[in-house]
Design a protein around this motif. Structure first.
Motif, PDB file in Angstrom:
ATOM      1  N   PRO A  92     -30.823  17.301 -45.038  1.00 43.50           N
ATOM      2  CA  PRO A  92     -32.098  18.010 -45.213  1.00 43.50           C
ATOM      3  C   PRO A  92     -33.267  17.038 -45.351  1.00 43.50           C
ATOM      4  CG  PRO A  92     -30.678  18.278 -47.168  1.00 43.50           C
ATOM      5  CD  PRO A  92     -29.929  17.445 -46.192  1.00 43.50           C
ATOM      6  N   LEU A 110     -25.108  23.237 -38.041  1.00 46.03           N
ATOM      7  CA  LEU A 110     -26.336  22.724 -38.669  1.00 46.03           C
ATOM      8  C   LEU A 110     -27.353  23.831 -38.924  1.00 46.03           C
ATOM      9  CD1 LEU A 110     -26.974  19.252 -36.947  1.00 46.03           C
ATOM     10  CD2 LEU A 110     -26.011  19.721 -39.207  1.00 46.03           C
ATOM     11  N   LEU A 115     -26.363  25.384 -42.117  1.00 44.63           N
ATOM     12  CA  LEU A 115     -26.746  24.536 -43.256  1.00 44.63           C
ATOM     13  C   LEU A 115     -28.258  24.606 -43.492  1.00 44.63           C
ATOM     14  CD1 LEU A 115     -24.578  21.296 -42.781  1.00 44.63           C
ATOM     15  CD2 LEU A 115     -24.133  23.279 -44.222  1.00 44.63           C
ATOM     16  N   ALA A 160     -29.083  27.673 -45.254  1.00 44.82           N
ATOM     17  CA  ALA A 160     -28.701  27.567 -46.673  1.00 44.82           C
ATOM     18  C   ALA A 160     -29.712  26.715 -47.435  1.00 44.82           C
ATOM     19  CB  ALA A 160     -27.301  26.980 -46.790  1.00 44.82           C
ATOM     20  N   ASP A 161     -30.160  25.629 -46.822  1.00 46.14           N
ATOM     21  CA  ASP A 161     -31.210  24.799 -47.447  1.00 46.14           C
ATOM     22  C   ASP A 161     -32.417  25.662 -47.800  1.00 46.14           C
ATOM     23  OD1 ASP A 161     -29.699  22.524 -46.908  1.00 46.14           O
ATOM     24  OD2 ASP A 161     -30.839  21.975 -45.108  1.00 46.14           O
ATOM     25  N   GLU A 167     -32.666  28.887 -48.225  1.00 49.03           N
ATOM     26  CA  GLU A 167     -32.440  29.884 -49.280  1.00 49.03           C
ATOM     27  C   GLU A 167     -32.408  29.233 -50.655  1.00 49.03           C
ATOM     28  OE1 GLU A 167     -29.019  32.246 -48.115  1.00 49.03           O
ATOM     29  OE2 GLU A 167     -29.890  32.463 -46.107  1.00 49.03           O
ATOM     30  N   GLU A 168     -31.734  28.082 -50.720  1.00 47.69           N
ATOM     31  CA  GLU A 168     -31.617  27.425 -52.018  1.00 47.69           C
ATOM     32  C   GLU A 168     -32.982  26.908 -52.496  1.00 47.69           C
ATOM     33  OE1 GLU A 168     -27.894  25.818 -52.553  1.00 47.69           O
ATOM     34  OE2 GLU A 168     -28.588  24.194 -53.827  1.00 47.69           O
TER      35      GLU A 168
END
Lengths: 624, 624
Positions: B470, B594, B597, B600-601, B603-604
């Motif tokens: 990221p 990717l 991922l 997910a980056d 959302e987090e």
């Protein structure tokens, strides 16, 4: 010296000279407080009152010679090179005496016995509770513990102290806590931290400082016997998560030339115990590069098998990159070694190649097993002869098949300032590196200049009126990457948390950063209390302990606050350290202002950390 | 060219050469998708079918000459030096023609008229809603707006378009939106962003692209008249917090050589409108240093009074420090100027010294007033003559008594990578500096290499398989200092938030960092949609907008999330940009991995920001 010189020399009239000295003391030490001024004036008077005439004989007839600092027997290189450098005869050595590639043998600090201590810690086995705290805090690895079978006591010197080791895992062992009498600096940190007290006499501890000369000769004999007791096999321990287990392991960082009571060296010693002969260290310039490789000796040492950490020092400004380079080279070597094992697999003894390539290498026992396989491979390769294609290269690379732990080490001057761009770049690389910051909050080795780690209100060079801004929160910065393991630790406040953090950092397959509070003479404290100051730093919230653990499942909380809500005011903590207290004396108004701001910093940061500790990880995603 | 060359030259048999060209196209463009391959093959066929024989006359007899790019009349320096450099005659200039200290006059890009556009935006006054969006997004300051009294229309060219300006503050004005027909690149961003549509014909906007040559001559006349309309006095506006008010101000950054549709330059143009002749820029190496000072011309310009921003370029690796040095020098000059005003106060005209020293200088009107006082001071000092002690020095320093706004500017290669240590050091300084990061998420100017700002899954040089980690969260890192103002902005997504962030950054007396999403040709988008891509970047949560405002009262929340919860998936956003889409074509499996991922980056990070937005400031403490 100065009063005596002027009292004798006649350069100035005696009273005029002494008046000038006294005025200068009052002027120079005023800001350090009345007590300091008085002590300096008293020293002048005492020096004059002790002035004695010594009559010199016509010629020197003493038969005393300066004791060699080298303890015999020594390896060949030490006797040919190291000892002569230590004796001040380095300029008589030919160039050919030095290693061709600049690589020096390790484990040489042990041959330099300076016996600088006036006092020694003496162990009372009857009071000891086997906690290992004395060993873990010792800055010089000069107090150690071993647990061994009773039969090993055969041939022990008379009165060699020992007691039954109380432990669930290692049963039927005897415990001895032993000082290295000529390596101990007499700093007293072990006695200060010792929690075992007599019930009858509450000030009596399991360790006490006594006059060194009354014990030195006996302790030398005991230490010699102690060294011959078998070293603890790490594979025998199910984990290293307990202080008393970790401290049974041989320190492979011993007898450095760091200041008595140094707050940095215990972390390095602990690294050497946890990661031993698979430890690689890239060391930034700073205190740790000086005491780590203070030519001609180094405290980085070897185990009885002759293996130990590999250590190299780079610059202030590139150490993180230097360490990353070591890792990249190693990754290439591992790939190449594995490829060659694969190529030769069919011709190897049954299963050897498969076991070498599939080994998990988690835990000391599994790593030992891999090391045995590598020895087997090397023996087999040597049997094939140098003519066999690929065998010679694999022989060179075979040791790389054993797991390593790379640590990039330096102080706050490196990590927060001069090397910060490289540190950031390495953290962003997602590679399996570990970084340890020995954070004294000041440039210690170069003379106490302020760094971005210097706290608000702290007095340092370039911040002579107390630093006006809060310190950089390096841990929070690193954790913003999301996939970096981060821990903030203080050995003196929570040795167990420190131990866990180092083990977790090693285990995390991505980048890890451990920021270690390191007490320092630059803090203006009695270094005997080095570890209790760390406790107060944590109790006041000045140095919260935490761990940020990536790679958790969803709905777990990556940020873990390991210390308790502050219970001591910043001002109380600060007044016990000269770096803050001198501001209060020199400029009370500014001190009041900055202390209030520092207190506010602490409260705000604590609340932020509390909130972060409540945030769950929302989604699971692999790190790649 | 290539097919035609091989069709004519006979180097290879024609069909063999063409087959090789076609195969090479298929091989090289395969990963860019079938459509790209087909378009390239079609270009080969079209080139061959359009191959025509042209007979050359025996000698050239044309009377056409290449048009000079210089528009007359020009100042002396431009005619003597700039024009000759532009004409490619730089090597004929004597050294004495150049400025002694390397300082070049500003406002010279306006004399270079290249007229590269094939289309021009044409304004329909009847549909316009006066929003100013076309002007704020224009990368080249080639479309501007003025609001003026009706009487100014006297002598206007026939059919010069205007309409009543709808505004509560500036009443009874006429509005004209005017294109600079020889400076506009025809990128179409203004038309793309224009929100004003005909009710009858929904695809008809207040701006539309039309063939340039049909309008060029008329628009030249209109532009000339437009330039003579009075410039808006900033002191007339109560604040600059509205886009349409800010855009009435003269841009002092105009007609740069940046790419058509550049996402960086609108931010710099806006800086020049907001801070005008009190703006100082320290510019890192990168695109902005090239289009900012592309010798011999510069887009940094001057107002009718001859004053404007001062600009200088330093290195990639030291620009933050360079800017801090400018600030420190200025602080010293201000102190010295104030001291000298104090010394001469008694002899000055009544109240002048007191007013000069006490001036608050908040807002454009107050700053204008101070400038008038400084002019008065200078006139008085000149009247005293050079002999008067102190007067000459104060005359040199007097302009420093007017408030300035220092901006340290650069791209992500500078801020996230090469200059990151300096950026960190300057943020930690607590000084009143402003930093603007033009974040294209890639090294744009040097050819598209990945930086630590490059997002996960983004394809760039050194990340040809999509970046696996990221991006660095520079804003979070900066906000960890607690006293740094931080904003993450995207002009195309929320121009009002951008405007506020720049004004707040300037107003905050400590360090400020504004991170500005900048669309770039390296993203692989049609730059006409430069601004709509920014909108999608924000809608997908890929680029959240926020501001971290220190200095608030207790129980206020410093972290403000300015954008809405993501409503577009990362994959949808990514597929519209070649930097992501090409990974999907070249390696669909890795792209899927990717993209997941990256989602997910997002959302987090969103959840972290939401939580941070809920954290109140607990204690109030001054920043010092």
């Amino acid at each position: 010296m100065q009063p005596c010189f002027f009292a004798l020399s006649g350069v100035l009239p005696r009273e005029e000279a002494l008046r000038a000295i006294r005025e200068s003391i009052e002027h120079n030490y005023r800001r350090r407080g009345t007590a300091v001024v008085k002590r300096n004036l008293a020293a002048v008077d005492l020096a004059l009152s002790e002035l004695r005439r010594v009559r010199l004989p016509a010629r020197a007839d003493s038969s005393l010679r300066r004791r060699s600092v080298i303890s015999e027997p020594v390896p060949d290189f030490v006797s040919r090179v190291t000892a002569r450098l230590l004796a001040g005869e380095g300029d008589r050595l030919p160039v050919s005496a030095f290693p061709v590639d600049g690589t020096f043998p390790t484990g040489t600090a042990r041959y330099e016995k300076r016996a600088i201590n006036l006092k020694l810690p003496i162990w009372d086995a009857s009071l000891c509770i086997d906690c290992g705290k004395c060993a873990i805090v010792c800055p010089h690895a000069a107090i150690r513990m071993k647990a061994y079978a009773e039969k090993e006591l055969e041939g022990a010197p008379e009165a060699f102290p020992h007691k039954p080791f109380r432990d669930r895992e290692l049963t039927h062992r005897q415990l001895t806590i032993q000082v290295a009498p000529d390596d101990c600096t007499g700093c007293g940190v072990c006695v200060d931290i010792c929690p075992a007290r007599s019930k009858e006499e509450v000030r009596r501890k399991a360790l006490r400082m006594e006059a060194a000369e009354a014990h030195r000769q006996r302790e030398r004999e005991h230490f010699e016997f102690f060294l011959d007791l078998p070293e603890q096999d790490p594979a025998e321990l199910s984990s290293l998560g307990q202080v008393k287990h970790a401290e049974l392991l041989q320190p492979l960082f011993e007898f450095s030339g760091a200041c008595a009571g140094c707050g940095e060296t215990p972390y390095l010693k602990l690294l050497s115990q946890l990661f031993r002969d698979r430890l690689l260290v890239a060391n930034a310039t700073g205190c740790s590069s000086i005491y780590g490789g203070n030519l001609p000796t180094t405290p980085w040492a070897k185990n009885p098998q002759g293996r130990g950490p590999a250590w190299a020092n780079s610059l202030f400004e590139d150490n993180a990159e230097f360490g990353l380079g070591i890792l990249l080279a190693r990754e290439m070597h591992v790939r190449e070694a594995r490829r060659r094992v694969g190529e030769l697999a069919d011709r190897m003894p049954a299963n050897l190649a498969k076991e070498l390539l599939d080994a998990e290498q988690t835990g000391a026992a599994a790593i030992s097993a891999q090391r045995r396989r590598v020895e087997e491979l090397k023996a087999w390769l040597m049997g094939m002869g140098a003519g066999s294609p690929g065998a010679a290269t694999l022989l060179e690379l075979a040791d790389e098949l054993v797991k390593k732990s790379l640590w990039i080490v330096g102080g706050d001057g490196w990590a927060y300032d001069i090397g910060s761009a490289g540190l950031d770049h390495v953290l962003a690389s997602s590679r399996n590196v570990n970084l340890l910051v020995l954070d004294t909050q000041v440039y210690s080795n170069t003379g106490g200049q302020a760094s971005k780690a210097t706290p608000r209100a702290g007095v340092a060079k370039f911040a002579s009126q107390g630093r006006s801004v809060p310190r950089k929160d390096l841990g929070m910065i690193a954790s913003s990457y999301g996939n970096v393991y981060v821990a903030q630790v203080a050995l003196g406040a929570d040795d167990h948390q420190t131990l866990r953090a180092l083990l977790e950092a090693d285990a995390w397959p991505g980048p890890s950063l451990v920021i270690a509070y390191s007490t320092c003479i630059a803090h203006g404290i009695d270094m005997k209390h080095s570890m209790s100051h760390q406790r107060d730093a944590v109790r006041s919230g000045f140095w919260p302990l935490y761990r940020f653990r990536p790679g958790l499942e969803a709905h777990q909380r990556p940020f873990l606050l390991d210390s308790r809500k502050p219970s001591l005011s910043f001002a109380e903590f600060a007044r016990s350290e000269a770096r803050f207290a001198m501001l209060e004396r020199a400029n009370p108004e500014r001190a009041r202002h900055l202390f209030a701001l520092a207190q506010a910093d602490i409260e705000e940061r604590w609340r932020l950390y509390e909130q972060l500790a409540g945030i769950e990880r929302t989604v699971v995603h692999e790190e790649s």
